[in-house]
Design an enzyme around this catalytic site. Structure first.
Site: not given
Length: 435
Positions: A245, A287-290, A327, A358, A387
């Site tokens: 996070g 657990e770093p992802g972003r 996002r 559209c 993401y």
């Protein structure tokens, strides 16, 4: 900011590559991922966490961005992998990722997904609820294997971020609430199991967080729980997974902190609390992802129609939008962008970047200050590594973009662009409709 803005001949240079030429060669929309930046982030994880503290592990949260190539990079960099579905697990297995270094998350894992994990000897299964624990026990017994698990718990700590990406509060679809008596019962049950081995606990407080106090608060809760479980049941906490996070930069309003701001506070607090309760230090996992991939990605678009509504707004339309980056519509996420073929030119106008779907809500960036633009210009939207590819859709029957991996001035396609034919690959017309 990991990525420094570089230019050559008025063109934006990303990881040594001319982004305007990338757009011309591979087409747009185009996801571009920098292996150089990913490597830099993984090096920081090693230096600020893995090598600095004993008994530590880091697992890349693959939901942020996962391809076969990304699995290879993460394995090479010495990190584990956090997966949340059968599809992510299958990708890791097909890539040859060491399954003992995989952690399997998810709040509603199916029998088939859990069986895949057990059969392939996944290192840890993060159990989210009692239903999952029950069926996992059956599967482990069926395959005569002892499965190592962590319980995901909600420590009742709430971070300051968008309401859709907070996860550590009591009212959450994720994890087991910390009702002490219930936790005692579940831990006691698992300690008696032949097929399930509980090694510890996992918590995740949310995404895009910029302060460390909530991690400190959650660790206080978890170590106190560990002390009570040891005293009452003899349970020894050997692993504590503190999730990820850690926030990144999307715009100048974001003020990201270096990794050690979080990991230093986490490790100091775990040690302090373990000393307080006379507990041995558990293995601590992040657990770093972003944080690893977010700023390592950009998305390239070609500008199309430019519509000026006098005294109101200028809309500059691009050849992508909501399907390749949902996002802004989901979270009101904000991005920064530059006109890649006019990098040296000063801003002279304000335009709202509109997607081609559209949908009135298909707006990528409101009121962006940019140089004078025209159809055919290349727009580079920054910090789209996390993401965007993961959440891409085919809304309006738009094919998904290609993904290009760039490193030291060289580019390789790692995901091919979808064609119109690909969109219909799985469609079937019933015989009676063919007549």
């Amino acid at each position: 900011m990991v990525m420094e803005l570089k230019e050559r001949n008025n063109h934006f240079i990303f990881s040594g590559c001319d982004t305007v030429k990338l757009a011309q060669e591979y087409g747009t929309p185009l996801y571009v991922i920098s292996e150089d930046i990913i490597q830099e982030r993984c090096k920081e994880i090693r230096e600020a966490f893995l090598d600095k503290y004993s008994n530590t592990k880091a697992a890349y949260a693959s939901k942020a961005f996962l391809t076969l190539a990304m699995c290879k990079i993460i394995d090479r960099e010495g990190l584990g992998l956090d997966v949340v579905s059968g599809g992510e697990l299958y990708t890791a297995i097909k890539a040859g990722f060491p399954t003992e270094k995989i952690m399997f998350h998810g709040n509603n894992k199916s029998w088939e997904e859990l069986e895949m994990a057990v059969k392939n000897d996944v290192g840890r299964i993060i159990v989210d609820n009692l239903y999952e624990l029950e069926i996992l026990g059956e599967i482990a017994k069926q395959h005569q294997k002892k499965v190592k698990v962590l319980f995901r718990v909600t420590p009742g700590i709430q971070g300051q971020t968008h309401e859709y990406i907070i996860t550590g509060q009591k009212d959450s679809k994720f994890g087991m609430p910390l009702e002490t008596q219930k936790i005692y019962e579940v831990v006691e049950e698992v300690m008696a199991s032949e097929y399930i081995e509980l090694t510890g606990f996992h918590f995740h407080l949310g995404s895009q967080l910029f302060e460390n106090d909530i991690y400190i608060g959650a660790i206080h809760v978890m170590i106190q729980l560990a002390q009570e479980l040891k005293e009452k049941l003899g349970f020894i906490l050997t692993e504590l997974n503190t999730g990820g996070g850690f926030g990144i930069r999307y715009t100048d309003h974001d003020k990201p902190k270096p990794l050690h701001f979080f990991t230093g506070a986490i490790m100091e607090t775990v040690k302090e609390q373990c000393d307080k309760y006379h507990l041995d230090m558990p293995t601590v996992i992040i657990e770093p992802g972003r944080w690893i991939v977010g700023e390592a990605g950009i998305t390239l678009y070609t500008m199309g129609a430019i519509k000026e509504i006098p005294n109101i707004r200028i809309y500059a339309s691009i050849d992508g939008g909501l399907p390749d980056n949902p996002r802004p519509a989901l979270y009101r996420a904000k991005y920064d962008a530059i006109v890649a073929n006019k990098t040296n030119e000063a801003p002279s106008m304000t335009a709202t970047i509109a997607g081609k779907c559209c949908e009135s809500g298909d707006i990528l960036i409101w009121d962006l200050k940019i140089p004078k633009i025209e159809a055919g210009d290349t727009l580079a939207v920054l910090s789209t590594g996390a993401y965007n590819f993961s959440m891409a859709s085919n809304y309006n029957k738009l094919p998904k973009p290609a993904v290009v991996l760039v490193k030291e001035g060289k580019a390789e396609v790692i995901v091919e662009r979808e064609s119109y034919e690909n969109l219909l690959d799985r469609e079937i017309v019933p015989e009676y409709l063919k007549k």
